[in-house]
Write a protein that holds these residues in place. Structure first.
Motif, PDB file in Angstrom:
ATOM      1  N   THR A  32      -4.297  16.923   1.702  1.00  0.00           N
ATOM      2  CA  THR A  32      -3.661  16.582   2.973  1.00  0.00           C
ATOM      3  C   THR A  32      -2.435  15.725   2.698  1.00  0.00           C
ATOM      4  OG1 THR A  32      -4.081  15.691   5.187  1.00  0.00           O
ATOM      5  CG2 THR A  32      -5.090  14.529   3.347  1.00  0.00           C
ATOM      6  N   TYR A  33      -1.836  15.221   3.729  1.00  0.00           N
ATOM      7  CA  TYR A  33      -0.686  14.346   3.585  1.00  0.00           C
ATOM      8  C   TYR A  33      -0.855  13.133   4.478  1.00  0.00           C
ATOM      9  CZ  TYR A  33       0.614  16.716   7.878  1.00  0.00           C
ATOM     10  OH  TYR A  33       0.591  17.225   9.139  1.00  0.00           O
ATOM     11  N   GLY A  34      -0.035  12.119   4.238  1.00  0.00           N
ATOM     12  CA  GLY A  34      -0.114  10.898   5.024  1.00  0.00           C
ATOM     13  C   GLY A  34       1.203  10.148   4.987  1.00  0.00           C
ATOM     14  N   LEU A  35       1.288   9.107   5.793  1.00  0.00           N
ATOM     15  CA  LEU A  35       2.477   8.271   5.894  1.00  0.00           C
ATOM     16  C   LEU A  35       2.151   6.873   5.376  1.00  0.00           C
ATOM     17  CD1 LEU A  35       5.404   8.093   7.073  1.00  0.00           C
ATOM     18  CD2 LEU A  35       4.334   7.179   9.138  1.00  0.00           C
ATOM     19  N   VAL A  36       2.923   6.403   4.405  1.00  0.00           N
ATOM     20  CA  VAL A  36       2.694   5.079   3.828  1.00  0.00           C
ATOM     21  C   VAL A  36       3.086   4.011   4.847  1.00  0.00           C
ATOM     22  CG1 VAL A  36       3.343   3.475   1.997  1.00  0.00           C
ATOM     23  CG2 VAL A  36       3.089   5.903   1.481  1.00  0.00           C
ATOM     24  N   LEU A  37       2.127   3.126   5.165  1.00  0.00           N
ATOM     25  CA  LEU A  37       2.382   2.025   6.089  1.00  0.00           C
ATOM     26  C   LEU A  37       2.672   0.731   5.342  1.00  0.00           C
ATOM     27  CD1 LEU A  37      -0.428   2.666   8.712  1.00  0.00           C
ATOM     28  CD2 LEU A  37       1.976   3.348   8.828  1.00  0.00           C
ATOM     29  N   ASP A  38       1.971   0.509   4.214  1.00  0.00           N
ATOM     30  CA  ASP A  38       2.150  -0.723   3.450  1.00  0.00           C
ATOM     31  C   ASP A  38       1.755  -0.449   2.007  1.00  0.00           C
ATOM     32  OD1 ASP A  38       2.619  -3.340   2.742  1.00  0.00           O
ATOM     33  OD2 ASP A  38       0.892  -4.160   3.796  1.00  0.00           O
ATOM     34  N   THR A  39       2.471  -1.040   1.068  1.00  0.00           N
ATOM     35  CA  THR A  39       2.173  -0.822  -0.350  1.00  0.00           C
ATOM     36  C   THR A  39       1.466  -2.002  -0.989  1.00  0.00           C
ATOM     37  OG1 THR A  39       4.377  -1.616  -0.940  1.00  0.00           O
ATOM     38  CG2 THR A  39       4.093   0.772  -0.704  1.00  0.00           C
ATOM     39  N   LYS A  40       1.173  -3.032  -0.228  1.00  0.00           N
ATOM     40  CA  LYS A  40       0.447  -4.195  -0.748  1.00  0.00           C
ATOM     41  C   LYS A  40      -0.830  -4.362   0.061  1.00  0.00           C
ATOM     42  CE  LYS A  40       4.426  -6.839  -2.288  1.00  0.00           C
ATOM     43  NZ  LYS A  40       5.234  -6.202  -2.948  1.00  0.00           N
TER      44      LYS A  40
END
Length: 81
Positions: A32-40
């Motif tokens: 599937t795919y997704g949207l990065v909201l935060d990398t920490k």
């Protein structure tokens, strides 16, 4: 490890370990795919918070592949970055 920033669209392979906001662990059944909201992520180092199927989940960044809309192979987007 690839560099991800909030707002990046990422590819999530099948059988990837994910953690839901309620501290429940699971695995994806299909790619599937997704949207990065935060990398920490506040709990896990090296994890990103991703919006997937209208749910916030935590996924180890080593499993995520950034989707580059300008890179094409045989008319489809390359997911093997």
């Amino acid at each position: 490890m690839i560099s991800l920033t909030p707002g990046d669209l990422v590819w999530i392979p099948a059988n990837t370990l994910i953690e839901y906001q309620s501290f429940v662990m699971g695995r994806t059944k299909v790619p599937t795919y997704g949207l990065v909201l935060d990398t920490k992520d506040s709990l896990w180092e090296g994890h990103a918070t991703v919006l997937r199927n209208n749910e916030k989940v935590s996924i180890d960044m080593k499993h995520l592949r950034k989707i580059d809309s300008t890179e094409e192979i045989n008319g489809s987007v390359n997911r093997s970055c």
